[in-house]
Design a protein around this motif. Structure first.
Motif, short mmCIF file in Angstrom:
data_model
loop_
_atom_site.label_atom_id
_atom_site.label_comp_id
_atom_site.label_asym_id
_atom_site.label_seq_id
_atom_site.Cartn_x
_atom_site.Cartn_y
_atom_site.Cartn_z
N MET A 101 0.81 -1.22 0.00
CA MET A 101 0.00 0.00 0.00
C MET A 101 0.85 1.27 0.00
O MET A 101 0.31 2.38 0.03
CB MET A 101 -0.91 0.01 1.24
N CYS A 102 2.15 1.11 -0.03
CA CYS A 102 3.04 2.25 0.20
C CYS A 102 2.96 3.32 -0.89
O CYS A 102 3.40 4.45 -0.69
CB CYS A 102 4.47 1.78 0.35
N HIS A 103 2.42 2.97 -2.06
CA HIS A 103 2.34 3.92 -3.17
C HIS A 103 1.07 4.76 -3.13
O HIS A 103 0.87 5.64 -3.98
CB HIS A 103 2.39 3.15 -4.50
N LEU A 104 0.18 4.49 -2.18
CA LEU A 104 -1.12 5.17 -2.12
C LEU A 104 -0.97 6.54 -1.45
O LEU A 104 -1.22 6.70 -0.26
CB LEU A 104 -2.14 4.31 -1.38
N THR A 105 -0.55 7.52 -2.24
CA THR A 105 -0.21 8.83 -1.68
C THR A 105 -1.41 9.57 -1.09
O THR A 105 -1.24 10.47 -0.27
CB THR A 105 0.44 9.72 -2.75
N GLU A 106 -2.62 9.19 -1.49
CA GLU A 106 -3.82 9.84 -0.96
C GLU A 106 -4.37 9.12 0.27
O GLU A 106 -5.36 9.55 0.86
CB GLU A 106 -4.91 9.92 -2.04
N ASP A 161 1.26 9.94 4.86
CA ASP A 161 2.26 10.88 5.38
C ASP A 161 2.81 10.47 6.74
O ASP A 161 3.95 10.81 7.07
CB ASP A 161 1.65 12.29 5.48
N SER A 162 2.02 9.76 7.53
CA SER A 162 2.47 9.41 8.88
C SER A 162 3.17 8.07 8.95
O SER A 162 4.01 7.85 9.83
CB SER A 162 1.27 9.40 9.84
N VAL A 163 2.85 7.14 8.04
CA VAL A 163 3.37 5.78 8.16
C VAL A 163 3.91 5.22 6.84
O VAL A 163 5.07 4.82 6.75
CB VAL A 163 2.28 4.82 8.70
N LEU A 164 3.06 5.18 5.82
CA LEU A 164 3.38 4.41 4.61
C LEU A 164 4.63 4.89 3.89
O LEU A 164 5.41 4.07 3.39
CB LEU A 164 2.18 4.44 3.65
N LYS A 165 4.85 6.19 3.84
CA LYS A 165 6.01 6.68 3.06
C LYS A 165 7.34 6.40 3.76
O LYS A 165 8.40 6.60 3.18
CB LYS A 165 5.86 8.17 2.75
N TYR A 166 7.28 5.93 5.01
CA TYR A 166 8.50 5.60 5.75
C TYR A 166 8.76 4.10 5.80
O TYR A 166 9.50 3.62 6.67
CB TYR A 166 8.40 6.15 7.18
#
Length: 256
Positions: free
Chosen positions: A222-227, A232-237
């Motif tokens: 799910m890390c590509h789901l920018t919306e 911003d709090s978890v997935l992009k890290y």
């Protein structure tokens, strides 16, 4: 006196190497908000592509000390509390350790240390802040911020895991308070009711993970789901991000 850059580097390296990696034998309440494939990889023992920096390890350590400092005062305000009890569920393959349980009030009290920049003042009150969009300022684009009316979603999911675990032990929880504190001494408390919607969310996430584990087939990334509200709090890290993407199945193939 000249700066001892070599010693600084050594200190950073020692601190970075001091981070203890936990072996994941069940799903962890504290990471349920993470990408499902990330959690699957961790339980499989796949080596992360990203390691915590020394700066992050320092912040974690300082945060734990800050949380330990405030914990004795929780009982002064809330009354007798059970603290740091580890719970496990074979049914859900879930483990977690709550901060404080005020059983007489059917209330959990979660302490979270945050950076001072996490706060914002509005109408004489202090809140967590959240992004409300952007604005043009001269030739630059700047983020705009507003007051956050609710706790961080990943913390809510974590604590609803505790509600689920406690329910298996016959302990009812109706309310959850989130105490956010920074090193500068700022404190914000959000008082909430247990949410049936979040309970369903927790159970749905656990079903995805347990179905994937039983079949030994990695769940979707799910890390590509920018919306996504957790981006911003978890997935992009994500610990398994690379220049070519995130949570690549090639990482799993290398371990087999």
């Amino acid at each position: 006196m000249p700066m001892q850059n070599d010693i600084s580097v050594k200190l950073y390296q020692v601190i970075k190497n001091s981070n203890v990696k936990r072996k994941m034998e069940m799903w962890h309440a504290s990471s349920l908000a993470s990408c499902p494939r990330n959690q699957y990889f961790k339980r499989k023992g796949i080596k992360p592509t990203q390691e915590p920096s020394a700066a992050l390890v320092i912040r974690w350590g300082a945060g734990h000390l800050l949380e330990t400092m405030i914990r004795p005062h929780i009982e002064t305000v809330y009354g007798k509390a059970a603290t740091n009890d580890r719970m496990t569920s074979e049914k859900y393959q879930l483990t977690g350790e709550f901060d404080n349980l005020i059983e007489a009030d059917k209330r959990l009290v979660e302490i979270k240390s945050v950076h001072d920049m996490a706060f914002i003042e509005r109408d004489g009150k202090t809140y967590l802040k959240e992004s409300t969009g952007t604005r043009e300022w001269g030739n630059k684009t700047q983020k705009t911020w507003g007051a956050k009316e609710t706790p961080y979603l990943h913390h809510e999911l974590q604590n609803h895991c505790y509600v689920l675990l406690l329910s298996e032990l016959g302990v009812e929880v109706k309310e959850i308070d989130y105490v956010y504190i920074s090193l500068s001494g700022r404190i914000v408390v959000y008082s909430t009711k247990v949410s049936e919607e979040l309970m369903r969310n927790v159970k749905a996430r656990l079903k995805v993970l347990n179905d994937a584990w039983e079949a030994q087939v990695p769940p979707d990334c799910m890390c590509h789901l920018t919306e996504h509200p957790l981006y911003d709090s978890v997935l992009k890290y994500c610990d398994y991000r690379t220049e070519d993407g995130c949570c690549s199945l090639e990482l799993l193939n290398k371990e087999q």
